[in-house]
Design a protein around this motif. Structure first.
Motif, PDB file in Angstrom:
ATOM      1  N   LYS A   1       0.832  -1.205   0.000  1.00 38.64           N
ATOM      2  CA  LYS A   1       0.000   0.000   0.000  1.00 38.64           C
ATOM      3  C   LYS A   1       0.870   1.260   0.000  1.00 38.64           C
ATOM      4  CE  LYS A   1      -3.993  -2.066   2.241  1.00 38.64           C
ATOM      5  NZ  LYS A   1      -4.808  -2.113   3.458  1.00 38.64           N
ATOM      6  N   GLN A   2       1.945   1.252   0.776  1.00 44.41           N
ATOM      7  CA  GLN A   2       2.855   2.399   0.815  1.00 44.41           C
ATOM      8  C   GLN A   2       3.494   2.634  -0.547  1.00 44.41           C
ATOM      9  OE1 GLN A   2       5.647   1.531   3.918  1.00 44.41           O
ATOM     10  NE2 GLN A   2       4.346   2.387   5.545  1.00 44.41           N
ATOM     11  N   LEU A   3       3.920   1.558  -1.175  1.00 46.25           N
ATOM     12  CA  LEU A   3       4.546   1.674  -2.494  1.00 46.25           C
ATOM     13  C   LEU A   3       3.553   2.184  -3.531  1.00 46.25           C
ATOM     14  CD1 LEU A   3       6.710  -1.562  -2.534  1.00 46.25           C
ATOM     15  CD2 LEU A   3       7.528   0.787  -2.343  1.00 46.25           C
ATOM     16  N   GLN A   4       2.324   1.716  -3.465  1.00 49.91           N
ATOM     17  CA  GLN A   4       1.309   2.180  -4.407  1.00 49.91           C
ATOM     18  C   GLN A   4       0.991   3.655  -4.180  1.00 49.91           C
ATOM     19  OE1 GLN A   4      -1.865  -0.637  -3.809  1.00 49.91           O
ATOM     20  NE2 GLN A   4      -1.081  -2.036  -5.391  1.00 49.91           N
ATOM     21  N   ALA A   5       0.951   4.087  -2.918  1.00 47.61           N
ATOM     22  CA  ALA A   5       0.705   5.496  -2.612  1.00 47.61           C
ATOM     23  C   ALA A   5       1.857   6.357  -3.130  1.00 47.61           C
ATOM     24  CB  ALA A   5       0.534   5.682  -1.112  1.00 47.61           C
ATOM     25  N   LYS A   6       3.074   5.866  -2.963  1.00 49.70           N
ATOM     26  CA  LYS A   6       4.251   6.599  -3.451  1.00 49.70           C
ATOM     27  C   LYS A   6       4.213   6.701  -4.973  1.00 49.70           C
ATOM     28  CE  LYS A   6       8.352   8.264  -2.450  1.00 49.70           C
ATOM     29  NZ  LYS A   6       8.543   9.461  -1.650  1.00 49.70           N
ATOM     30  N   LYS A   7       3.830   5.622  -5.637  1.00 48.35           N
ATOM     31  CA  LYS A   7       3.720   5.623  -7.098  1.00 48.35           C
ATOM     32  C   LYS A   7       2.691   6.647  -7.546  1.00 48.35           C
ATOM     33  CE  LYS A   7       2.403   2.614 -10.919  1.00 48.35           C
ATOM     34  NZ  LYS A   7       1.910   1.287 -11.295  1.00 48.35           N
ATOM     35  N   HIS A   8       1.562   6.693  -6.851  1.00 48.28           N
ATOM     36  CA  HIS A   8       0.511   7.644  -7.190  1.00 48.28           C
ATOM     37  C   HIS A   8       0.998   9.082  -6.981  1.00 48.28           C
ATOM     38  CE1 HIS A   8      -3.501   9.214  -7.735  1.00 48.28           C
ATOM     39  NE2 HIS A   8      -3.398   9.864  -6.585  1.00 48.28           N
ATOM     40  N   ALA A   9       1.707   9.325  -5.883  1.00 47.17           N
ATOM     41  CA  ALA A   9       2.228  10.663  -5.591  1.00 47.17           C
ATOM     42  C   ALA A   9       3.245  11.092  -6.652  1.00 47.17           C
ATOM     43  CB  ALA A   9       2.851  10.689  -4.206  1.00 47.17           C
ATOM     44  N   LEU A  10       4.102  10.183  -7.067  1.00 46.27           N
ATOM     45  CA  LEU A  10       5.099  10.505  -8.088  1.00 46.27           C
ATOM     46  C   LEU A  10       4.433  10.804  -9.433  1.00 46.27           C
ATOM     47  CD1 LEU A  10       7.883   7.904  -7.259  1.00 46.27           C
ATOM     48  CD2 LEU A  10       7.984  10.378  -6.913  1.00 46.27           C
ATOM     49  N   ALA A  11       3.409  10.063  -9.760  1.00 44.61           N
ATOM     50  CA  ALA A  11       2.687  10.304 -11.018  1.00 44.61           C
ATOM     51  C   ALA A  11       2.012  11.672 -10.974  1.00 44.61           C
ATOM     52  CB  ALA A  11       1.657   9.205 -11.248  1.00 44.61           C
ATOM     53  N   LYS A  12       1.428  12.013  -9.831  1.00 43.33           N
ATOM     54  CA  LYS A  12       0.773  13.312  -9.685  1.00 43.33           C
ATOM     55  C   LYS A  12       1.790  14.439  -9.779  1.00 43.33           C
ATOM     56  CE  LYS A  12      -2.805  15.406  -6.893  1.00 43.33           C
ATOM     57  NZ  LYS A  12      -3.662  15.250  -5.732  1.00 43.33           N
ATOM     58  N   ARG A  13       2.948  14.260  -9.165  1.00 47.76           N
ATOM     59  CA  ARG A  13       4.012  15.260  -9.222  1.00 47.76           C
ATOM     60  C   ARG A  13       4.497  15.455 -10.653  1.00 47.76           C
ATOM     61  NH1 ARG A  13       8.977  13.973  -5.638  1.00 47.76           N
ATOM     62  NH2 ARG A  13       7.342  13.942  -4.074  1.00 47.76           N
ATOM     63  N   GLU A  14       4.605  14.365 -11.395  1.00 50.63           N
ATOM     64  CA  GLU A  14       5.041  14.444 -12.797  1.00 50.63           C
ATOM     65  C   GLU A  14       4.009  15.204 -13.630  1.00 50.63           C
ATOM     66  OE1 GLU A  14       7.453  13.822 -16.144  1.00 50.63           O
ATOM     67  OE2 GLU A  14       7.881  13.654 -14.015  1.00 50.63           O
ATOM     68  N   GLU A  15       2.730  14.945 -13.389  1.00 54.28           N
ATOM     69  CA  GLU A  15       1.673  15.666 -14.098  1.00 54.28           C
ATOM     70  C   GLU A  15       1.765  17.163 -13.809  1.00 54.28           C
ATOM     71  OE1 GLU A  15      -2.264  14.214 -13.309  1.00 54.28           O
ATOM     72  OE2 GLU A  15      -1.781  12.199 -13.994  1.00 54.28           O
ATOM     73  N   GLN A  16       1.986  17.515 -12.557  1.00 51.15           N
ATOM     74  CA  GLN A  16       2.105  18.921 -12.180  1.00 51.15           C
ATOM     75  C   GLN A  16       3.311  19.569 -12.852  1.00 51.15           C
ATOM     76  OE1 GLN A  16       2.225  18.789  -7.915  1.00 51.15           O
ATOM     77  NE2 GLN A  16      -0.007  18.849  -7.697  1.00 51.15           N
ATOM     78  N   ARG A  17       4.420  18.844 -12.919  1.00 46.83           N
ATOM     79  CA  ARG A  17       5.627  19.376 -13.544  1.00 46.83           C
ATOM     80  C   ARG A  17       5.380  19.644 -15.032  1.00 46.83           C
ATOM     81  NH1 ARG A  17       9.530  17.798 -16.704  1.00 46.83           N
ATOM     82  NH2 ARG A  17       8.795  15.671 -16.803  1.00 46.83           N
ATOM     83  N   ILE A  18       4.729  18.718 -15.691  1.00 44.65           N
ATOM     84  CA  ILE A  18       4.428  18.878 -17.118  1.00 44.65           C
ATOM     85  C   ILE A  18       3.489  20.062 -17.323  1.00 44.65           C
ATOM     86  CG2 ILE A  18       3.227  17.797 -19.066  1.00 44.65           C
ATOM     87  CD1 ILE A  18       4.387  15.117 -18.080  1.00 44.65           C
ATOM     88  N   GLU A  19       2.486  20.176 -16.458  1.00 46.01           N
ATOM     89  CA  GLU A  19       1.541  21.283 -16.566  1.00 46.01           C
ATOM     90  C   GLU A  19       2.250  22.631 -16.354  1.00 46.01           C
ATOM     91  OE1 GLU A  19      -2.281  22.813 -14.054  1.00 46.01           O
ATOM     92  OE2 GLU A  19      -2.164  20.671 -14.485  1.00 46.01           O
ATOM     93  N   GLU A  20       3.147  22.690 -15.385  1.00 48.80           N
ATOM     94  CA  GLU A  20       3.897  23.922 -15.133  1.00 48.80           C
ATOM     95  C   GLU A  20       4.794  24.276 -16.319  1.00 48.80           C
ATOM     96  OE1 GLU A  20       5.972  23.564 -11.426  1.00 48.80           O
ATOM     97  OE2 GLU A  20       4.114  23.408 -10.283  1.00 48.80           O
ATOM     98  N   GLU A  21       5.410  23.269 -16.923  1.00 52.03           N
ATOM     99  CA  GLU A  21       6.244  23.515 -18.104  1.00 52.03           C
ATOM    100  C   GLU A  21       5.407  24.085 -19.240  1.00 52.03           C
ATOM    101  OE1 GLU A  21       8.303  19.971 -19.264  1.00 52.03           O
ATOM    102  OE2 GLU A  21       9.699  20.076 -17.576  1.00 52.03           O
TER     103      GLU A  21
END
Length: 81
Positions: A29-49
């Motif tokens: 569950k922790q690993l899946q939450a971390k994966k979800h957080a990283l994906a969300k962070r990547e989406e935000q980075r792309i949107e900011e770019e």
């Protein structure tokens, strides 16, 4: 020969315990939450770019000289003389 292949394939199937089966559920569950957080962070980075590129494009458009705007125009200025 065929029996040998069957034994090898059976051993492989027995040895193929997935990583998910070996880890405890809390860690999964922790690993899946971390994966979800990283994906969300990547989406935000792309949107900011994309926002930054759009802002830079607008700034460049705003700072164009009259000559650049004139050269980019599709109108045929000879017709208006």
């Amino acid at each position: 020969m065929a029996k040998h292949r069957q034994k090898n394939s059976q051993k492989k199937q027995e040895n193929q315990i997935s990583l998910k089966d070996q880890l405890n559920s809390d860690l999964v569950k922790q690993l899946q939450a971390k994966k979800h957080a990283l994906a969300k962070r990547e989406e935000q980075r792309i949107e900011e770019e994309q926002k930054e590129k759009e802002r830079a494009r607008k700034e460049k458009e705003k700072n164009k000289s009259f000559e650049e705007l004139f050269n980019e125009s599709d109108l045929k200025w000879n017709e208006f003389k």
